[in-house]
Design a protein around this motif. Structure first.
Motif, PDB file in Angstrom:
ATOM      1  N   ASP A  32       0.846  -1.195   0.000  1.00 11.45           N
ATOM      2  CA  ASP A  32       0.000   0.000   0.000  1.00 11.45           C
ATOM      3  C   ASP A  32       0.882   1.246   0.000  1.00 11.45           C
ATOM      4  O   ASP A  32       1.440   1.631   1.022  1.00 11.45           O
ATOM      5  N   SER A 408     -10.696  -2.367  -1.890  1.00 10.17           N
ATOM      6  CA  SER A 408      -9.829  -1.603  -0.997  1.00 10.17           C
ATOM      7  C   SER A 408      -9.028  -0.570  -1.772  1.00 10.17           C
ATOM      8  O   SER A 408      -8.878   0.577  -1.338  1.00 10.17           O
ATOM      9  N   THR A 412      -9.138   3.701  -1.561  1.00 14.42           N
ATOM     10  CA  THR A 412      -8.018   4.635  -1.460  1.00 14.42           C
ATOM     11  C   THR A 412      -8.087   5.682  -2.566  1.00 14.42           C
ATOM     12  O   THR A 412      -7.923   6.879  -2.329  1.00 14.42           O
TER      13      THR A 412
END
Length: 478
Positions: A32, A408, A412
């Motif tokens: 990430d 996910s 973001t």
């Protein structure tokens, strides 16, 4: 001796949007790189609680906001350099623009303004306007308008950072990834609902766009440069469609900016009115009500918020009568319709690029226009939008695990999209000097918008939704 930059806002938006998207893709490999981006949620008594990083627990919310500012300033400064602008002046102006806009969004996220009816108990408040956190976009727009009209000297000092077209084009590139995930979600829903949603938006497009364009051209005497973005803004998806259409036909920047200003204002009005009209008249047709919100309310956030409010109102009314429908289905119809509408922006931009090249703007003389000419006119940021959409759709359809990662990842990216839309609305306000806009004809533009929106778009959308969703109801809860 300076040379003219070969970059324009389309190319820079595609570049910046693609860089952000590619960094987000590392999450597929469990890395990430963008978890620091700030996201703003609903708050009650402490505004600092509204801020949090996309990756929970990574850092305090205020630190996430500062990191987001620093990184975006760096990235956008590179873009300004490519455009041949003054980077130093941009950084100074952007610092003010970012934090003022950010505070506006935070104010709009207050629970009394943003919470939907089904969230009132959660936040322990007696009432709420139910406008969702996108109310912050309205506050940002109004603040920008106030500065532009009552503090023109300040507005001029911040002009180097007032680039609404650049901001919204980056947001559109990023938005494609989110829609790819939503489209993958829709693949698991009832197929006939999705098919009806697709049919509904195609029919609505063919009616909406043509009629608005005809009314603007023949009754209000707008030229093609004004009529096309106005038709797209009212009939397709508000700000995004107006900007994409303006780029496809190479209109002056003021054209889509003025249309976008009207879209934001009227979206707010629709959000406050239509859900309650739907509750009163369509309590027995919840799926029709959901489709209507998707077809009538022009911004993404506004439509989804309207769908959520409508679902809460109708399900509460049904429960009071002893009917307990499963939640989520009304909102699903709104979302499905809106997905197809958004996806169609790219298709419509390509068609308009071809039409303007072949019929209206034969800059190459009398020679036969080919696809090379269309490609030269086609907005590059729309290409990025389509590519990010297809990549995320492909990833999410591979396996449930990748689908979860895609969700996910999209969450973001949604933080970036929200920030760029926020910067868009604030800077639209900052360049919306009413005296100058009146000279450009925004008064007549607003009349066209009112006539078309309340004269037939809302009602045609209701009819089409009724045509395709009449008789459908959500499953009953046991």
């Amino acid at each position: 001796m300076s040379t003219k930059s070969t970059f324009n806002e389309d190319k820079v938006a595609l570049l910046i949007g693609s860089v952000i998207f590619l960094l987000a893709l590392f999450k597929v490999g469990n890395l990430d790189l963008l978890g620091w981006v700030v996201k703003t949620g609903i708050w009650v008594d402490n505004p600092l609680k509204a801020w949090a990083p996309a990756a929970k627990g990574l850092m305090p919310g205020w630190a996430s906001a500062l990191v987001t500012y620093a990184v975006l300033t760096t990235i956008l400064s590179c873009g300004i350099k490519l455009l041949g602008g003054n980077v130093g002046r941009f950084i100074g102006a952007f610092t003010v623009v970012f934090f003022v806009a950010f505070l506006c969004y935070m104010l709009g996220a207050n629970a009394y303004i943003a919470a939907s009816p089904n969230q009132i108990a959660k936040f322990g408040i007696p009432w709420a306007m139910g406008l969702s956190t996108e109310a912050g976009l309205i506050i940002a727009l109004v603040t920008g308008i106030l500065i532009s009209n009552f503090a023109p000297g300040l507005a001029d000092n911040l002009r180097d950072a007032c680039r609404p077209e650049l901001f919204v084009k980056i947001a559109i590139v990023i938005m494609g990834a989110e829609l790819g995930v939503k489209a993958a979600d829709a693949a698991g829903f009832a197929g006939h609902v999705i098919f009806r949603g697709l049919c509904a938006i195609v029919e609505a497009y063919l009616i909406y766009w043509a009629v608005v364009y005809y009314v603007a051209r023949n009754y209000f005497k707008f030229n093609k440069e004004w009529a096309a973005p106005l038709a797209s803004g009212i009939s397709i998806c508000g700000v995004s469609a107006a900007i994409a259409t303006g780029a496809a036909i190479r209109s002056r920047p003021v054209v889509p900016i003025m249309v976008s200003s009207l879209v934001v204002v009227f979206t707010c009005i629709e959000m406050l009115v239509l859900p309650f009209v739907a509750q009163y008249f369509l309590a027995g047709e919840p799926m029709v009500a959901g489709g209507w919100m998707g077809l009538a309310v022009k911004s993404d956030g506004g439509a989804i918020a309207s769908g959520q409010i409508t679902e809460s109102l109708i399900l509460a009314k049904a429960a009071a009568a002893g009917v307990k429908w499963a939640p989520g289905w009304v909102l699903m119809v709104t979302t499905t319709v809106k997905i197809f509408i958004d996806v169609f922006i790219g298709v419509w931009s390509l068609l308009l690029a071809w039409l303007w090249t072949a019929k209206f703007d034969k800059s190459g003389g009398d020679r036969t226009m080919g696809w090379t000419d269309v490609w030269a006119r086609f907005p590059r940021f729309v290409l990025g939008y389509l590519i990010t959409f297809l990549i995320l759709l492909f990833i999410c359809l591979q396996s449930p695990n990748l689908h979860a990662i895609g969700k996910s990842l999209a969450g973001t990216l949604n933080g970036f999209r929200t920030i760029f839309f926020l910067l868009t609305f604030f800077t639209i306000g900052m360049v919306s000097n009413f005296r100058k806009l009146l000279e450009e004809g925004i008064g007549r533009l607003a009349i066209v918008y009112i006539v078309c929106l309340f004269g037939f778009i809302i009602w045609v959308g209701l009819f089409i939704s009724w045509l395709f969703f009449h008789g459908m109801t959500p499953p009953l809860l046991n």
